[in-house]
Write an enzyme that holds these catalytic residues in place. Structure first.
Site, PDB file in Angstrom:
ATOM      1  N   GLU A  78     102.333  84.213 102.922  1.00  0.00           N
ATOM      2  CA  GLU A  78     101.167  85.071 102.795  1.00  0.00           C
ATOM      3  C   GLU A  78     101.586  85.975 101.951  1.00  0.00           C
ATOM      4  OE1 GLU A  78      99.779  83.169 106.724  1.00  0.00           O
ATOM      5  OE2 GLU A  78     101.550  83.605 105.517  1.00  0.00           O
ATOM      6  N   GLU A 126     101.038  79.752 112.641  1.00  0.00           N
ATOM      7  CA  GLU A 126     100.148  80.500 113.572  1.00  0.00           C
ATOM      8  C   GLU A 126      99.521  79.641 114.797  1.00  0.00           C
ATOM      9  OE1 GLU A 126      98.392  84.253 111.256  1.00  0.00           O
ATOM     10  OE2 GLU A 126      97.829  82.434 110.202  1.00  0.00           O
TER      11      GLU A 126
END
Length: 670
Positions: free
Chosen positions: A137, A115
């Site tokens: 995730e 990210e």
């Protein structure tokens, strides 16, 4: 946490290097440091020509702070929203800074690390062995919540973002990440990576993110685009097919975040992403999955059950038997750079295990000097003793003697070798190349050094090794047997086979138990049960499932998938539906069993037996039980493992007692 260095050419290098951890994570130190770095960048804007974001660790950035996330409750929601808001605000400040920003990804960038890289205008990844990029995730019951969903969708479009990156949990090598759109360049050396970053900055002074440029259109269109709108039901259908009714909220939340966020402006999409993540973070399922697949996994791989013995590493591996398991074990060892010799009874049979770095032979003399031997022949104690007797005199002094048996007690097999202290079980799972678990089985005479050597070899070849004590079926085969026995027992009760399979799938199992029984082999189930029966004598308890298995094998000649006849019918090796004769095998007229009871019978049958394994000392640690149940036998990941399921259940003893009253004493809680 972040070192700020401005060179004479005006390029600022932000080097992430958490002094308190071996890896960088999105902890409070990072948040404060990134805010300070952005404040300084903005104050010095006139002197800055570009920014490079990199790391001083061997990895780039490991991701979110799992210990912090795992304790989140609904009371923490406002604080979580503020924290995520700060992280996202600073990454947004970075990408709208007005100067070119390059991510020099020098190692693994997973979750939060990717990210950060996506908030840069250009990404150069180092082509190093450990460099992986991805969003894992979803495998922890979460979603990328620091802008990962929002940016990936805007960069690649909904279809590619969801299917390749967000829903898969894949960890891609740099070249694959480049080919799939999230890396721009791959560099061979750290020096080349930084050099290219500076060259790109010099060549792109007006760099900006695609979505911040005039006229930006999302690749593939937004959900309001007729063509994409027509594809959205297919996304949902694909997700339903993948989940099979499973209780996993994260994939659904990722899909919702992506589709909802694609219809609004960037800032609103970020807010949607935050709200969905907080819902997941404060729920029980994410806590279960983080507990097993982060904390328990870290403990197991870190050597929780490894004896503190100093041992030499393996140098040359002998594998006895070139069948599917033997070949798979040999290839796993060879991929790890170990010399491997595979022996079978003829050169032609041995050749089935051929591959780079593997020598195949029918001559025992070729095994001379090996310091580890792994036997992978048929499940027959006499045969196993015979193959060990042939090769033992040729091995290096003190060589590790390992059997890949899945059910036969190691203590008994050790009687067939001259050095029982060096004899151990190394139970691999099929297919070896894909299954990550290794069950190390310790016999009554196995010494600690042998356990340590087996553990170290397992880690070297990339397996997660759990260590269990001896017992018929060990841990994994014993507990998964309860799953299949329960399903066959339901058939005997007259429960429709389709309902049995669907109940297991909707409980979260990856495969229906009748399909699994076919894969394992119904004939093998019968043989193992008869071995149990012979060993237990009068103490053995016969169940209705045993009679039905005997009827399948002995009366109807349906031993399993390998013969093309089992609980399922097969056409060209593929399942072609449940066998139409199953209903006639019921020993009583169809019984109306609540669907929730079918699901709980599977979960409780395995959980109760796992508790017995712990009580009896077959399991040495709860962590081994939880990790082994998920990685080895398909216990539903949403539970956090077979023993955690029992611990976190609202009323495990009460529900077990209820099931015992309805379906039998096997459900009486320990």
């Amino acid at each position: 946490m972040i070192r700020y260095e401005r060179a004479a050419d005006g390029v600022v290098t932000l080097t992430m290097d958490d002094p308190g951890q071996s890896a960088n994570t999105m902890n409070p130190a990072y948040v404060a440091a990134m805010t300070a770095a952005l404040d300084r960048l903005e104050a010095e804007r006139d002197e800055v020509t570009g920014v490079i974001v990199t790391s001083a660790k061997t990895t780039f950035f490991a991701g979110g702070d799992v210990p912090m996330m795992s304790t989140a409750t609904t009371k923490d929601a406002p604080a979580l929203a503020e924290l995520l808001g700060t992280i996202k605000r600073d990454l947004r400040r970075l990408e709208t800074y007005g100067r070119p920003v390059v991510a020099a990804v020098n190692g693994a960038a997973l979750g939060g690390g990717l990210e950060i890289a996506l908030a840069c205008h250009h990404r150069i990844a180092l082509d190093a062995p450990g460099t992986r990029l991805g969003f894992p995730e979803v495998t922890l019951g979460l979603l990328p919540g620091a802008g990962g969903v929002t940016r990936t969708v805007r960069m690649l479009g909904l279809a590619d973002a969801l299917m390749t990156w967000l829903l898969s949990g894949k960890r891609l090598k740099p070249a694959d990440a480049r080919d799939n759109g999230l890396v721009d360049e791959v560099a061979p050396t750290p020096e080349e990576m930084i050099s290219r970053a500076k060259e790109w900055i010099a060549a792109n002074p007006d760099a900006a993110q695609p979505w911040d440029r005039p006229g930006y259109k999302m690749p593939g269109g937004t959900p309001s685009t007729p063509k994409l709108a027509a594809q959205l039901p297919a996304f949902a259908a694909t997700l339903r097919k993948q989940l099979k009714g499973n209780r996993l909220p994260a994939p659904e939340a990722i899909l919702a975040t992506a589709v909802e966020g694609a219809q609004v402006d960037f800032e609103t999409a970020q807010l949607i992403e935050t709200r969905h993540l907080i819902t997941l973070l404060t729920g029980q399922i994410a806590k279960n999955m983080m507990g097993a697949l982060f904390f328990d996994m870290r403990a197991v791989n870190g050597g929780l059950a490894r004896p503190r013995a100093e041992v030499l590493p393996a140098t040359k591996i002998a594998v006895l038997g070139a069948g599917m398991m033997g070949a798979g074990i040999a290839q796993a060892c060879a991929r790890a750079g170990l010399p491997v010799v595979v022996k079978d009874v003829t050169p032609e049979l041995a050749a089935r295990a051929q591959g780079p770095g593997i020598v195949t032979t029918a001559n025992a003399e070729d095994l001379r000097g090996c310091d580890v031997v792994i036997e992978a022949v048929f499940e027959d104690p006499a045969l196993k003793a015979k193959v060990f007797a042939e090769v033992e005199p040729l091995l290096a002094p003190g060589a590790l003697l390992a059997s890949n048996t899945s059910t036969l007690p190691i203590t008994g097999l050790a009687e067939g070798v001259s050095r029982p202290a060096d004899f151990i079980g190394m139970h691999f799972f099929s297919p070896v190349g894909r299954m990550p678990l290794l069950e190390i089985v310790v016999g009554n005479k196995t010494r600690d050094e042998a356990v340590a050597r087996a553990f170290d070899l397992g880690r070297r070849i990339g397996k997660t090794p759990i260590v269990v004590n001896d017992g018929r079926g060990f841990f994994t085969s014993r507990v998964i047997g309860k799953f299949m026995d329960e399903a066959v027992g339901m058939l005997a009760e007259g429960v429709p086979a389709a309902s049995i399979e669907q109940a297991a799938l909707q409980a979260g199992y990856p495969t229906g138990p009748l399909a699994l029984a076919d894969e394992v082999s119904i004939a093998l189930m019968q043989r193992i049960r008869r071995q149990f029966e012979a060993a237990a004598g009068d103490a053995f308890v016969r169940l209705p499932s045993h009679e039905l298995v005997d009827a399948m094998v002995d009366k109807h000649d349906r031993p399993g998938r390998s013969s093309g006849r089992g609980f399922y019918a097969y056409e060209n090796g593929k399942r072609a539906g449940l066998w139409e004769g199953l209903a006639e095998l019921a020993t009583r007229e169809g019984r109306a069993v609540p669907f929730a009871d079918l699901q709980d019978r599977f979960l409780f049958a395995e959980a109760l037996d796992a508790q017995r394994c712990l009580d009896e000392g077959v399991l040495r640690t709860e962590e081994d039980g939880n990790v082994g149940s998920i990685l080895g036998i398909g216990f539903p990941a949403w539970t956090g493992g077979v023993l955690r399921f029992a611990r976190q259940h609202a009323d495990f003893p009460g529900r077990a007692t209820e099931l015992a009253a309805r379906y039998g004493e096997r459900f009486v809680p320990a």
